[in-house]
Scaffold this active site. Structure first.
Site, PDB file in Angstrom:
ATOM      1  N   LEU A  75       0.842  -1.123  -0.054  1.00  0.00           N
ATOM      2  CA  LEU A  75      -0.128   0.006  -0.088  1.00  0.00           C
ATOM      3  C   LEU A  75       0.911   1.139   0.107  1.00  0.00           C
ATOM      4  CD1 LEU A  75      -2.757  -1.198   2.442  1.00  0.00           C
ATOM      5  CD2 LEU A  75      -2.765  -1.032   0.082  1.00  0.00           C
ATOM      6  N   MET A 113       9.093   4.820   4.861  1.00  0.00           N
ATOM      7  CA  MET A 113       8.989   3.463   4.296  1.00  0.00           C
ATOM      8  C   MET A 113      10.115   3.160   3.427  1.00  0.00           C
ATOM      9  SD  MET A 113       6.799   2.026   6.114  1.00  0.00           S
ATOM     10  CE  MET A 113       7.270   0.321   5.501  1.00  0.00           C
ATOM     11  N   GLU A 114      10.445   4.416   2.873  1.00  0.00           N
ATOM     12  CA  GLU A 114      11.734   4.191   1.894  1.00  0.00           C
ATOM     13  C   GLU A 114      12.948   4.048   2.387  1.00  0.00           C
ATOM     14  OE1 GLU A 114       8.170   5.278  -0.524  1.00  0.00           O
ATOM     15  OE2 GLU A 114       9.049   5.891   1.302  1.00  0.00           O
ATOM     16  N   ASP A 128      23.873 -11.609   3.223  1.00  0.00           N
ATOM     17  CA  ASP A 128      23.970 -12.556   2.153  1.00  0.00           C
ATOM     18  C   ASP A 128      25.549 -12.436   1.594  1.00  0.00           C
ATOM     19  OD1 ASP A 128      23.020 -13.987  -0.272  1.00  0.00           O
ATOM     20  OD2 ASP A 128      24.066 -12.370  -1.357  1.00  0.00           O
TER      21      ASP A 128
END
Length: 158
Positions: A75, A113-114, A128
């Protein structure tokens, strides 16, 4: 209690309507960390990781993540970002890497959010790149440190 803005009158998911909001300058800063063994930390510090420079690659991944936030979070509005900066610092006390993300735009909605996505993706990339050396790494502390702009005004962790 504050009304949840991502739900419609029937309680179903809906993207918030920002069409009537003014365009203002928006800015957010977030942080997180990756804790690792002392041996893995020394691998990063010495630049001897076989997969390459952990900091540079993870900073780039964080920037790319911020740009794709609306593709990852259902959203979130797609935003034209004017600045994304991700920095990774070695912290002997963790031991590990501290990640910070800073995002800016001129828009109708904030960039928290970014900034959080930038930090999260950078932390995942660190994991990773180092998982072959250390499967016990811990990602944590991901949070917004400050935000500026918008109807709710400025806010910062004290």
């Amino acid at each position: 209690m504050t009304k949840l803005t991502h739900l419609d009158e029937q309680g179903r998911a809906a993207m918030v309507d920002i069409s009537g909001k003014a365009v203002t300058s928006r800015h957010a800063v977030a942080e997180g960390f990756v804790r690792m063994t002392s041996e893995t930390f020394e691998l990063v510090r010495s630049g001897a990781n076989p997969k390459g420079n952990v900091e540079t690659i993870s900073e780039l991944a964080g920037i790319m993540g911020a740009k794709r936030t609306s593709d990852l979070i259902p959203l979130c509005h797609p935003l034209p970002l004017s600045k994304v900066k991700v920095r990774i610092a070695l912290e002997t006390d963790l031991p590990g890497l501290r990640v910070s993300g800073e995002v800016s735009t001129d828009g109708k909605t904030g960039v928290e959010m970014e900034a959080l996505t930038a930090v999260s993706v950078a932390c995942l990339t660190i994991y990773d790149m180092l998982k072959a050396a250390d499967k016990t790494m811990e990602i944590g502390g991901i949070r917004v440190l400050e935000k500026q702009g918008g109807k709710s005004g400025d806010w910062a962790v004290l």
